[in-house]
Design an enzyme around this catalytic site. Sequence first.
Site, PDB file in Angstrom:
ATOM      1  N   ASP A 108      28.702 -52.121  56.651  1.00 31.02           N
ATOM      2  CA  ASP A 108      28.310 -53.318  57.390  1.00 31.02           C
ATOM      3  C   ASP A 108      26.788 -53.372  57.409  1.00 31.02           C
ATOM      4  O   ASP A 108      26.130 -52.424  57.867  1.00 31.02           O
ATOM      5  CB  ASP A 108      28.857 -53.286  58.814  1.00 31.02           C
ATOM      6  CG  ASP A 108      30.344 -53.593  58.866  1.00 31.02           C
ATOM      7  OD1 ASP A 108      30.934 -53.829  57.791  1.00 31.02           O
ATOM      8  OD2 ASP A 108      30.905 -53.594  59.968  1.00 31.02           O
ATOM      9  N   HIS A 127      27.731 -47.928  57.872  1.00 34.41           N
ATOM     10  CA  HIS A 127      26.706 -48.943  58.123  1.00 34.41           C
ATOM     11  C   HIS A 127      25.430 -48.616  57.361  1.00 34.41           C
ATOM     12  O   HIS A 127      25.102 -47.449  57.162  1.00 34.41           O
ATOM     13  CB  HIS A 127      26.352 -49.019  59.614  1.00 34.41           C
ATOM     14  CG  HIS A 127      27.482 -49.409  60.503  1.00 34.41           C
ATOM     15  ND1 HIS A 127      28.459 -48.526  60.892  1.00 34.41           N
ATOM     16  CD2 HIS A 127      27.785 -50.598  61.081  1.00 34.41           C
ATOM     17  CE1 HIS A 127      29.328 -49.144  61.675  1.00 34.41           C
ATOM     18  NE2 HIS A 127      28.949 -50.404  61.806  1.00 34.41           N
TER      19      HIS A 127
END
Length: 298
Positions: free
Chosen positions: A70, A217
């Site tokens: 992400d 992430h």
Amino acid sequence: MSKRDSEQTTLLRRSILWLTLLLAVVGITYSYERSLFQDSWQALTASTATEELPIYRVQTDKPQIALTFDTAWGNEDITKILDTLKQHNIHATFFMTGQWVEKYPDDVKAIQKAGHDLGNHGENHKHMPLLDNDAMCDEINKVTEKVKKLTGTTMNLFRPPYGDYNNQLIIQAKSCGYYTVVWNVDSLDWKDYGANAIVDTILNHKELQSGSIILMHSGTKYTAEALPKVIEGLEEKGYEIVPVSKLIYKENFHMNRDGSQISDNHQETSTNPKESVTEKPQDSTTKRNNNSTTKRKN
């Protein structure tokens, strides 16, 4: 006015007052019972409605899993992440917000040029179940328009911010042409516990199995440092790392109640690449309810 007339007037006023109070009580009682009925009816219809689910993992006979990132924060570690993926000949999936795309266009191009999936993470990283239908699609489509202008790629993978969804969001994303994808293995890299903690969390996760989708992430403190050991550890376990676009089924599939995407022609076998016994799909770590919003941090 005589005394008798005065008494009759007083009695009439009292009668009117009591009648007014009685009507008020009846009105309040009616409104309350009507509200209870509506709430009960909504709960009943919600409980009998079909629950719409995103893809948490894929049920597959192949020992394949997907690494996903992400990208909603900084870009200071993007180059290192891309270099590591290139060194190991791995392709991953990057779910980007519109704000990140706008701020780091060269990184978006680099991700696309390296052959990774470009995924949609919403324009502004909002809690999207709070939006109306038009706003939901707008929040998704704005990112796709920006990325297409930059790279020529049209996105069809969507991950809701925070993993936060409800039935309507899944339906709207589908109507706008997107597969909604979340994860069943959370690296917890956003907690900044250290590189070794990230490696241990992923490699020893109880849900890690063929078809798993792993959440990581960019823009975190230790993710880039942990990534080489994560890749090596997954490969030692016998897994092939593929992008989400190569893992999920695009047609002729259905969703299991645990969030597994299953091919309509699938015959269930072991989900561990080093096991040969038949294994029942594990329950997801997130409890879902079709009348509530599912929230997970990311």
